[in-house]
Design a protein around this motif. Structure first.
Motif, PDB file in Angstrom:
ATOM      1  N   CYS A 331       0.840  -1.206   0.000  1.00 50.50           N
ATOM      2  CA  CYS A 331       0.000   0.000   0.000  1.00 50.50           C
ATOM      3  C   CYS A 331       0.875   1.256   0.000  1.00 50.50           C
ATOM      4  O   CYS A 331       0.571   2.242  -0.684  1.00 50.50           O
ATOM      5  CB  CYS A 331      -0.926   0.013   1.217  1.00 50.50           C
ATOM      6  SG  CYS A 331      -2.212  -1.238   1.186  1.00 50.50           S
ATOM      7  N   GLU A 332       1.945   1.207   0.783  1.00 48.95           N
ATOM      8  CA  GLU A 332       2.848   2.357   0.833  1.00 48.95           C
ATOM      9  C   GLU A 332       3.488   2.609  -0.533  1.00 48.95           C
ATOM     10  O   GLU A 332       3.637   3.752  -0.969  1.00 48.95           O
ATOM     11  CB  GLU A 332       3.921   2.121   1.890  1.00 48.95           C
ATOM     12  CG  GLU A 332       4.822   3.316   2.128  1.00 48.95           C
ATOM     13  CD  GLU A 332       5.824   3.063   3.242  1.00 48.95           C
ATOM     14  OE1 GLU A 332       5.622   2.107   4.002  1.00 48.95           O
ATOM     15  OE2 GLU A 332       6.795   3.817   3.324  1.00 48.95           O
ATOM     16  N   VAL A 333       3.847   1.532  -1.224  1.00 45.24           N
ATOM     17  CA  VAL A 333       4.406   1.666  -2.575  1.00 45.24           C
ATOM     18  C   VAL A 333       3.397   2.371  -3.495  1.00 45.24           C
ATOM     19  O   VAL A 333       3.742   3.300  -4.233  1.00 45.24           O
ATOM     20  CB  VAL A 333       4.785   0.283  -3.143  1.00 45.24           C
ATOM     21  CG1 VAL A 333       5.138   0.383  -4.625  1.00 45.24           C
ATOM     22  CG2 VAL A 333       5.950  -0.310  -2.367  1.00 45.24           C
ATOM     23  N   TYR A 334       2.129   1.926  -3.443  1.00 40.97           N
ATOM     24  CA  TYR A 334       1.113   2.517  -4.295  1.00 40.97           C
ATOM     25  C   TYR A 334       0.868   3.987  -3.945  1.00 40.97           C
ATOM     26  O   TYR A 334       0.668   4.826  -4.839  1.00 40.97           O
ATOM     27  CB  TYR A 334      -0.194   1.734  -4.160  1.00 40.97           C
ATOM     28  CG  TYR A 334      -0.145   0.350  -4.756  1.00 40.97           C
ATOM     29  CD1 TYR A 334      -0.910  -0.687  -4.217  1.00 40.97           C
ATOM     30  CD2 TYR A 334       0.640   0.061  -5.860  1.00 40.97           C
ATOM     31  CE1 TYR A 334      -0.876  -1.961  -4.755  1.00 40.97           C
ATOM     32  CE2 TYR A 334       0.690  -1.208  -6.404  1.00 40.97           C
ATOM     33  CZ  TYR A 334      -0.064  -2.213  -5.860  1.00 40.97           C
ATOM     34  OH  TYR A 334      -0.032  -3.466  -6.401  1.00 40.97           O
ATOM     35  N   LEU A 335       0.877   4.309  -2.657  1.00 37.78           N
ATOM     36  CA  LEU A 335       0.639   5.704  -2.260  1.00 37.78           C
ATOM     37  C   LEU A 335       1.785   6.604  -2.689  1.00 37.78           C
ATOM     38  O   LEU A 335       1.559   7.702  -3.214  1.00 37.78           O
ATOM     39  CB  LEU A 335       0.441   5.784  -0.743  1.00 37.78           C
ATOM     40  CG  LEU A 335      -0.872   5.222  -0.187  1.00 37.78           C
ATOM     41  CD1 LEU A 335      -0.855   5.214   1.325  1.00 37.78           C
ATOM     42  CD2 LEU A 335      -2.058   6.037  -0.687  1.00 37.78           C
ATOM     43  N   VAL A 336       3.020   6.144  -2.472  1.00 37.17           N
ATOM     44  CA  VAL A 336       4.174   6.962  -2.831  1.00 37.17           C
ATOM     45  C   VAL A 336       4.223   7.180  -4.339  1.00 37.17           C
ATOM     46  O   VAL A 336       4.609   8.242  -4.814  1.00 37.17           O
ATOM     47  CB  VAL A 336       5.482   6.305  -2.317  1.00 37.17           C
ATOM     48  CG1 VAL A 336       6.703   7.053  -2.839  1.00 37.17           C
ATOM     49  CG2 VAL A 336       5.491   6.281  -0.800  1.00 37.17           C
ATOM     50  N   TRP A 371      -5.184   7.120   6.617  1.00 32.00           N
ATOM     51  CA  TRP A 371      -5.055   8.570   6.778  1.00 32.00           C
ATOM     52  C   TRP A 371      -4.335   9.177   5.567  1.00 32.00           C
ATOM     53  O   TRP A 371      -4.780  10.166   4.987  1.00 32.00           O
ATOM     54  CB  TRP A 371      -4.306   8.853   8.086  1.00 32.00           C
ATOM     55  CG  TRP A 371      -3.627  10.193   8.144  1.00 32.00           C
ATOM     56  CD1 TRP A 371      -4.156  11.400   7.817  1.00 32.00           C
ATOM     57  CD2 TRP A 371      -2.271  10.437   8.530  1.00 32.00           C
ATOM     58  NE1 TRP A 371      -3.229  12.389   7.977  1.00 32.00           N
ATOM     59  CE2 TRP A 371      -2.062  11.837   8.413  1.00 32.00           C
ATOM     60  CE3 TRP A 371      -1.244   9.631   8.980  1.00 32.00           C
ATOM     61  CZ2 TRP A 371      -0.834  12.415   8.734  1.00 32.00           C
ATOM     62  CZ3 TRP A 371      -0.034  10.213   9.301  1.00 32.00           C
ATOM     63  CH2 TRP A 371       0.166  11.585   9.173  1.00 32.00           C
ATOM     64  N   GLN A 372      -3.215   8.566   5.170  1.00 34.30           N
ATOM     65  CA  GLN A 372      -2.461   9.090   4.041  1.00 34.30           C
ATOM     66  C   GLN A 372      -3.285   9.025   2.747  1.00 34.30           C
ATOM     67  O   GLN A 372      -3.241   9.940   1.926  1.00 34.30           O
ATOM     68  CB  GLN A 372      -1.155   8.312   3.876  1.00 34.30           C
ATOM     69  CG  GLN A 372      -0.199   8.466   5.050  1.00 34.30           C
ATOM     70  CD  GLN A 372       1.077   7.672   4.835  1.00 34.30           C
ATOM     71  OE1 GLN A 372       1.640   7.682   3.751  1.00 34.30           O
ATOM     72  NE2 GLN A 372       1.535   6.986   5.866  1.00 34.30           N
ATOM     73  N   TYR A 373      -4.037   7.920   2.572  1.00 36.50           N
ATOM     74  CA  TYR A 373      -4.828   7.779   1.347  1.00 36.50           C
ATOM     75  C   TYR A 373      -5.904   8.864   1.263  1.00 36.50           C
ATOM     76  O   TYR A 373      -6.050   9.543   0.231  1.00 36.50           O
ATOM     77  CB  TYR A 373      -5.479   6.396   1.311  1.00 36.50           C
ATOM     78  CG  TYR A 373      -6.544   6.268   0.250  1.00 36.50           C
ATOM     79  CD1 TYR A 373      -7.899   6.373   0.573  1.00 36.50           C
ATOM     80  CD2 TYR A 373      -6.196   6.090  -1.084  1.00 36.50           C
ATOM     81  CE1 TYR A 373      -8.863   6.282  -0.404  1.00 36.50           C
ATOM     82  CE2 TYR A 373      -7.165   6.000  -2.072  1.00 36.50           C
ATOM     83  CZ  TYR A 373      -8.509   6.103  -1.725  1.00 36.50           C
ATOM     84  OH  TYR A 373      -9.456   6.023  -2.685  1.00 36.50           O
ATOM     85  N   PHE A 374      -6.685   9.048   2.341  1.00 38.54           N
ATOM     86  CA  PHE A 374      -7.760  10.034   2.292  1.00 38.54           C
ATOM     87  C   PHE A 374      -7.218  11.457   2.201  1.00 38.54           C
ATOM     88  O   PHE A 374      -7.882  12.347   1.660  1.00 38.54           O
ATOM     89  CB  PHE A 374      -8.671   9.874   3.514  1.00 38.54           C
ATOM     90  CG  PHE A 374      -9.614   8.721   3.393  1.00 38.54           C
ATOM     91  CD1 PHE A 374     -10.636   8.736   2.464  1.00 38.54           C
ATOM     92  CD2 PHE A 374      -9.467   7.600   4.204  1.00 38.54           C
ATOM     93  CE1 PHE A 374     -11.503   7.662   2.348  1.00 38.54           C
ATOM     94  CE2 PHE A 374     -10.325   6.521   4.095  1.00 38.54           C
ATOM     95  CZ  PHE A 374     -11.356   6.556   3.156  1.00 38.54           C
TER      96      PHE A 374
END
Length: 708
Positions: A331-336, A371-374
Motif C-alpha cells: 500500500c505504501e508503494v502505491y501511495l508513494v 489517513w495518508q490515502y484520504f
C-alpha cells in the motif's frame, strides 16, 4: 520505515509442525517499534511434576507436538494446550526429555507474537523446566538443556526489566555452555547478546554479534539437526542484513539478504520435509529486500518482491501475519507512486485480512495508510478520523525502553566476578577444614549447656505456652469475624462503584459526543444551543444519578407525575448522537399519557435499553421505540435489528454479575449490569420487564407499568 526481524520463538512454534523439528530456532518477521529480536517465553503450568521415566520416546513426542502445533495454527493456543495435556495424561512412561519437550512447547505457545502473548505463564513453565532438570541431576546429565533453561530465565528477567539479574542468568548459561566445549551451543548465547544490542538500536554491535553467532552455528553437526543446520544460519544472515539496513548501508544489507537466499537454495535439498518453512523464509526475506528498493524509489522491483511475499505467506497454515505487513508495505508503494485506486483496493484487502486475523501493529499501520490515502484524495474529514485512530493506537503501543550503553561492561564484570568467586571458593574450603575442628568442639559444649538449660525451662514454658495459645485462639476468632465483616463491606462498596460507573457512562458519553461535535463544528443537523442543552441536561442527570446512587441504588425514592411522551423524547434525543455515530436511526412513536413514577430511575431503565440496542445493532439499522396506553397499564417497547440473544444466554442476561457478556457490533466493551439494574427499578414500580429475541433477527424489550 518499518522493517522485519528474525524471531527465535516464532520458529519454536512453527518448527514443531514439521517432522523432526527441535526446540530452538530463529525466523523472520517485521520489526515494529516495540519488536524484540529475542522473545520472552510464556506459559502456564499447574506446578504438579510427576515422576518421569529414564527412557525417551522421540518419535512419539514428535507426533504429539506436530499435532499440537497443527491445532494451534488451525484452532488456537488453548486447543493445542488441551490436546497436549490430555495426550501426556495417557503417557505415564514419558522420559525426562519427553517431558522437557512438552514444557518447552507449551512455554513457547504463549511467546508467539502472532497469538495472544501471556507473560504471566512464562515463569511457571521455565520454573517447571528447572524443577524437572534439577530433579534428574540436570547439570550433569543434561548440561545443554540446563544451560538453555538459564538463557530462558534470563529472557524472563530481561522482560521484567531486571537487567542485572538477567545478565547474570545469561552469563551462568554461557559458563555452562562453555563447560560442554560445544561451540555450536554457544550461538544461543551470542544471538541473545546480538538481539539485546539490536533492541537498543546498537545496530553495528548487533551485526558483529550476529556474524559471530553465524560462525558458531556453522560448527554444528548432525544430519537431522534442522534448527542448527538450516533455520538459525539463514536467520542470522538475514538479521545481519536488517542491522545494515538500519545503519543506512543498503548495499551491505542486500548482500546478506542474497547470501541468506543462497544458503536456502544450497541446503533445501537436505530437508525435503521442510519445504513449507523454506517458502516462508524466502517470503520474509523478499519483504526485507523490498524495504531497501522502496527507499531507493525502485517501485517496480519493490512491488514485485512484496507481491511474491504476500502470495506465499497468505496461504493457509503459512505466516499470515507477515503477509499483512507485506500488504501494508505494498500500500505504501502505491501511495508513494500515486496509484491511488490500487492503494484503495489493497487497503480493503488488508482490512478484510485484519477482520479475520486481528493484529495491533498491522491495525496501526492500516490506520496510518488510510489517513495518508484520504489525505491524498482530499477527503479531509475521513483523513482526520483515521489520523485520530492512528495516534490513539500508536500511543497505546508505546513502551518505555531503557538504553544500556554499558551492557558489554556489565557482562565483562560478571566474568571477572566469576573468576574471583572460583578463587574465593578454594580459599574458603581450606579455611573450613581448619574452622571445622574447632567448631565441632565448641558446638558439643554448647549443645550440652543448651540441653541442660532447656530441661529447666521446659515445664515453665509449657504452662506459659498453653495460656498463650488460648489467648491467640481468642484473638484469631475476633480477627476472623472482623475480616468477614470487612469483606462483606468491601463487596458492597465494589457493587455500588460498579453501578455508579455503569450508569454514568450514558450521560457522560452524551456530553463527550456533544463536545466533540461542537469542537469539530458540525452544525448541519443541530444548532450549537442544542448541543449545550444536551450537555446541561446530561450534567444535571449525572449529578442527580450520583446523589441517588449514594443513598439507594435501585429503590424508588421520589415519585412524581411524568408525561411519558416528553420524557421518552428527551431520552431519545440524548442518545440520538450515539446512534448517529453508527449511522443508526431511532424511530420514536408515542401517545399522550402520564404515569406516576420516579423520573430519574426510569430514565436509567430507558437509557440502558436504548444504549444496548445501539451497541448490538449493525450500522444503517433502525431502532424502534413505541409507547402505548392500555386499560390499566402503559407499555413501552424498544426493538432493534441487531444480533439477538442466543438461547443459552437468555436465562442469564438479568443476573447482576452475569457471564452472558458480548462485545457490540463495533467492538464496544460489555459490562453485564444494565439489565439487572433495569429489572430491579421496573419491579420497584410494580411493573414488568421482559424480552423476546431471535439470533440475527433482533431483540425486543417490553416494559409494562401500571397507570395510577
Amino acid at each position: 520505515m518499518k522493517d522485519r526481524i528474525h524471531l527465535r520463538e516464532w520458529v519454536d512454534q512453527y518448527r514443531t509442525f514439521q517432522q523432526q523439528m527441535k526446540r530452538t530456532s530463529i525466523f523472520t518477521c517485521r520489526q515494529r517499534r516495540y519488536s524484540l529480536i529475542w522473545l520472552i517465553s510464556f506459559g502456564f503450568y499447574s506446578c504438579e511434576l510427576r515422576t518421569t521415566s529414564d527412557t525417551d520416546h522421540h518419535a512419539r513426542v514428535d507426533s504429539l507436538i506436530n499435532r499440537a502445533t497443527f491445532l494451534k495454527f488451525s484452532e488456537g493456543v488453548e486447543r493445542s494446550q488441551a490436546f497436549l495435556d490430555s495426550a501426556y495424561a495417557r503417557f505415564p512412561e514419558a522420559g525426562v526429555m519427553d517431558t522437557y519437550r512438552k514444557y518447552d512447547f507449551l512455554r513457547g505457545n504463549y511467546a508467539d507474537p502472532n497469538f495472544k502473548m501471556d507473560y504471566g505463564k512464562a515463569v511457571a513453565y521455565v520454573d517447571s523446566l528447572f524443577l524437572l532438570l534439577e530433579a534428574n541431576n540436570g547439570k550433569i546429565n543434561y548440561p545443554k538443556e540446563y544451560a538453555r533453561a538459564r538463557l530462558l530465565r534470563g529472557d524472563n528477567l530481561h522482560y521484567l526489566k531486571q537487567y542485572d539479574e538477567a545478565y547474570s542468568q545469561y552469563f551462568q548459561g554461557k559458563v555452562l555452555i562453555e563447560s560442554t566445549l560445544d561451540t555450536c551451543q554457544s550461538s544461543q548465547y551470542t544471538s541473545r547478546i546480538a538481539g539485546m544490542n539490536y533492541q537498543e538500536k546498537n545496530y553495528r554491535k548487533a551485526a558483529t554479534y550476529y556474524k559471530q553467532a553465524y560462525r558458531e552455528v556453522m560448527t554444528c553437526t548432525g544430519p537431522n539437526d534442522f534448527d542448527n543446520l538450516f533455520v538459525s544460519p539463514q536467520g542470522y544472515l538475514s538479521n545481519i542484513g536488517l542491522s545494515y539496513s538500519n545503519l543506512e548501508m543498503p548495499d551491505s544489507a542486500l548482500y546478506y539478504y542474497e547470501k541468506a537466499l543462497h544458503f536456502i537454495r544450497q541446503n533445501e535439498h537436505k530437508f525435503p520435509n521442510q519445504q513449507d518453512f523454506m517458502a516462508m523464509a524466502r517470503a520474509v526475506i523478499y519483504g526485507n529486500q523490498a524495504v531497501i528498493y522502496l527507499k531507493r524509489k525502485d517501485f517496480p522491483h519493490a512491488e514485485f518482491l512484496l507481491k511474491e511475499s504476500i502470495r506465499i505467506n497468505r496461504q493457509k497454515g503459512y505466516y499470515n501475519r507477515d503477509a499483512q505487513f507485506s500488504q501494508a508495505k505494498l500500500c505504501e508503494v502505491y501511495l508513494v507512486s500515486n496509484r491511488l485506486e490500487m492503494a484503495r483496493l489493497e487497503l480493503l484487502s488488508l482490512k478484510a485480512s485484519l477482520d479475520t486475523l486481528p493484529h495491533p501493529e498491522a491495525s496501526l499501520r492500516w490506520n496510518n495508510l488510510q489517513w495518508q490515502y484520504f489525505e491524498k484524495v482530499h477527503q479531509i474529514s475521513q483523513a482526520y478520523h483515521y489520523l485520530k485512530n492512528y495516534l490513539v493506537l500508536r500511543d497505546s503501543s508505546d513502551h518505555h525502553k531503557a538504553i544500556f550503553e554499558d551492557m558489554d561492561q556489565a557482562l565483562r564484570n560478571l566474568g571477572s566476578q566469576h573468576e574471583i568467586e572460583l578463587l574465593s571458593k578454594k580459599d574458603e574450603v581450606n579455611r573450613l577444614y581448619l574452622i571445622g575442628t574447632i567448631a565441632v568442639l565448641l558446638l558439643s559444649l554448647i549443645i550440652v549447656f543448651l540441653i541442660w538449660q532447656s530441661w529447666k525451662r521446659t515445664r515453665k514454658n509449657l504452662l506459659k505456652s498453653a495460656e498463650l495459645n488460648q489467648r491467640i485462639i481468642g484473638r484469631n476468632t475476633q480477627l476472623q469475624t472482623t475480616l468477614t465483616e470487612l469483606e462483606r463491606s468491601q463487596q458492597e462498596n465494589n457493587r455500588l462503584l460498579q453501578i455508579v460507573a455503569h450508569d454514568l457512562r450514558t450521560p457522560i458519553g452524551a456530553i463527550s459526543m456533544a463536545v466533540d461535535l461542537l469542537i469539530e463544528g458540525q452544525f448541519k443537523a443541530h444548532k450549537p444551543r442544542d448541543f449545550l442543552e444536551i450537555i446541561k441536561s446530561s450534567s444535571a442527570n449525572s449529578l442527580i444519578l450520583i446523589d441517588n446512587l449514594m443513598h439507594a441504588n435501585t429503590s424508588v425514592t421520589k415519585k412524581e407525575m411524568v408525561e411519558l411522551q416528553g420524557f421518552l423524547s428527551s431520552c431519545v434525543d440524548m442518545l440520538r448522537l450515539r446512534a448517529q455515530e453508527k449511522k443508526q436511526e431511532i424511530d420514536l412513536r408515542t401517545e399522550v399519557v402520564s404515569v406516576f413514577l420516579d423520573r430519574q430511575k426510569m430514565w436509567r431503565v430507558i437509557s440502558n435499553l436504548i444504549t444496548n440496542a445501539i451497541k448490538f445493532s449493525p450500522p444503517d439499522s433502525t431502532i424502534s421505540v413505541r409507547m402505548k396506553k392500555n386499560v390499566h397499564t402503559v407499555s413501552i417497547t424498544i426493538k432493534d435489528q441487531g444480533i439477538g440473544i442466543p438461547v443459552q444466554l437468555k436465562d442469564k442476561v438479568f443476573d447482576l454479575y452475569t457471564d452472558a457478556k458480548r462485545a457490540g457490533t463495533a467492538g464496544e466493551k460489555p459490562f453485564g449490569m444494565g439489565l439487572s439494574i433495569s429489572r430491579q427499578i421496573v419491579e420497584a414500580h410494580q411493573g414488568k420487564l421482559w424480552f423476546e429475541s431471535d439470533v440475527s433477527q433482533g431483540t425486543t424489550f417490553y416494559i409494562e407499568l401500571p397507570v395510577q
